[in-house]
Design a protein around this motif. Structure first.
Motif: not given
Length: 330
Positions: A140, A156, A158-159, A187
């Protein structure tokens, strides 16, 4: 003979076909460039002339101009990929810009680099920077810093991605010879939801768990449920409230008082459903609930055990577990 995964006859055909497309104005009459290139490839492979060719092609002046602190960096943030530090040439910069556009379609690519031909090893540099850009495509936000053959990847995930899988891929895809350091973070998620289900001789753990804490929770479950199978599909994430690990351990201990059921934690709310294993567990659960960290609240919907056949009780619990999954499963 093969060059990597490419058959040399196929390579020869490709080079010759490419040469056939070049107009006479771009070719040298005595020996076209593509035949000279292919001849060089053959001599390197067959006669192992690579070291001699490299020594002949690099002058003493070029070797003395090597920058021992050659530094390059790429960052990704808010839909923008920024290239910084040194690049050997304009052509290498264009290669990086092309890779950046490919791994992040629609992202802006910003050039903050400077041309510095003193790269210690261009092939190593290009492989490392291409690798770095591919990793930015997985994150991200993030950055990759390369100093000679040492590279650090930070960022970080990704969700929707599995944190452990992304970490593994980054390490597996690193070019050989690179000194790789990885400092990724999972995340953030809201709400931070975790679930444990006890039914049919097994305990299943799922939902969100902080980094490095999945083994702690799994080990605690093994201690509490020694005769049962422990399954886990927990996913590493950030966003847990203060006191989460203590609350989760206490929640598992309360779940161990049940014949069957589930416990779910959503941020700072703990919900327990199921059937007590015996009447004595009613008061014991009240004792356990007082051990929850400050700020956590407990909601219960637990039936006391009644004298009925085990099969009937299992059927009832199957329905209760189904209701719990529908309400709290992340």
């Amino acid at each position: 003979m093969r060059l990597g995964n490419v058959s040399l006859p196929v390579l020869a055909s490709a080079v010759l076909c490419l040469g056939a497309l070049i107009s006479p104005a771009h070719a040298v009459p005595s020996q076209p460039w593509y035949l000279a290139a292919f001849d060089h490839v053959m001599r390197v492979l067959v006669n192992n002339e690579a070291p001699a060719v490299q020594m002949a092609s690099g002058s003493a002046e070029q070797q003395n101009n090597v920058d021992p602190a050659y530094y390059s960096r790429v960052t990704k943030e808010a839909g923008t990929i920024t290239l910084r530090g040194n690049v050997p040439s304009d052509g290498d910069l264009k290669v990086l810009q092309g890779v950046a556009a490919a791994i992040a379609p629609g992202a802006s690519v910003v050039d903050r680099t400077r041309i510095n031909p003193g790269v210690p090893n261009r092939d190593v540099w290009l492989a490392a920077m291409t690798f770095a850009l591919r990793q930015m495509g997985k994150l991200n936000t993030g950055s990759a810093s390369l100093r000679n053959a040492a590279i650090t990847i930070e960022g970080v995930t990704n969700a929707d991605d599995d944190f452990a899988v992304i970490q593994k891929k980054v390490r597996e895809e690193a070019p050989k010879g690179l000194n790789l350091q990885v400092a990724l973070k999972p995340h953030d998620v809201r709400p931070f939801v975790w679930l444990a289900q006890l039914q049919q001789g097994a305990v299943h753990l799922s939902g969100h768990v902080p980094s490095e804490q999945d083994k702690v929770i799994f080990g605690h479950a093994q201690v509490l449920f020694q005769n049962l199978t422990i399954n886990s599909s927990m996913e590493v994430a950030k966003g847990e409230p203060k006191g989460w690990i203590e609350a989760t351990k206490v929640s598992l201990e309360m779940l161990s008082l049940l014949y069957s059921g589930s416990v779910a934690i959503s941020d700072k709310v703990v919900k327990i459903d199921g059937i007590y294993s015996s009447p004595a567990m009613v008061d014991l659960l009240k004792v356990y609930s007082k051990r929850l960290p400050e700020g956590f609240t407990l909601e219960t919907s637990i039936l006391e055990p009644v004298a009925r056949a085990p099969a009937a009780r299992a059927e009832d619990m199957s329905f209760a577990a189904h209701q719990a999954r529908a309400s709290y499963n992340p």
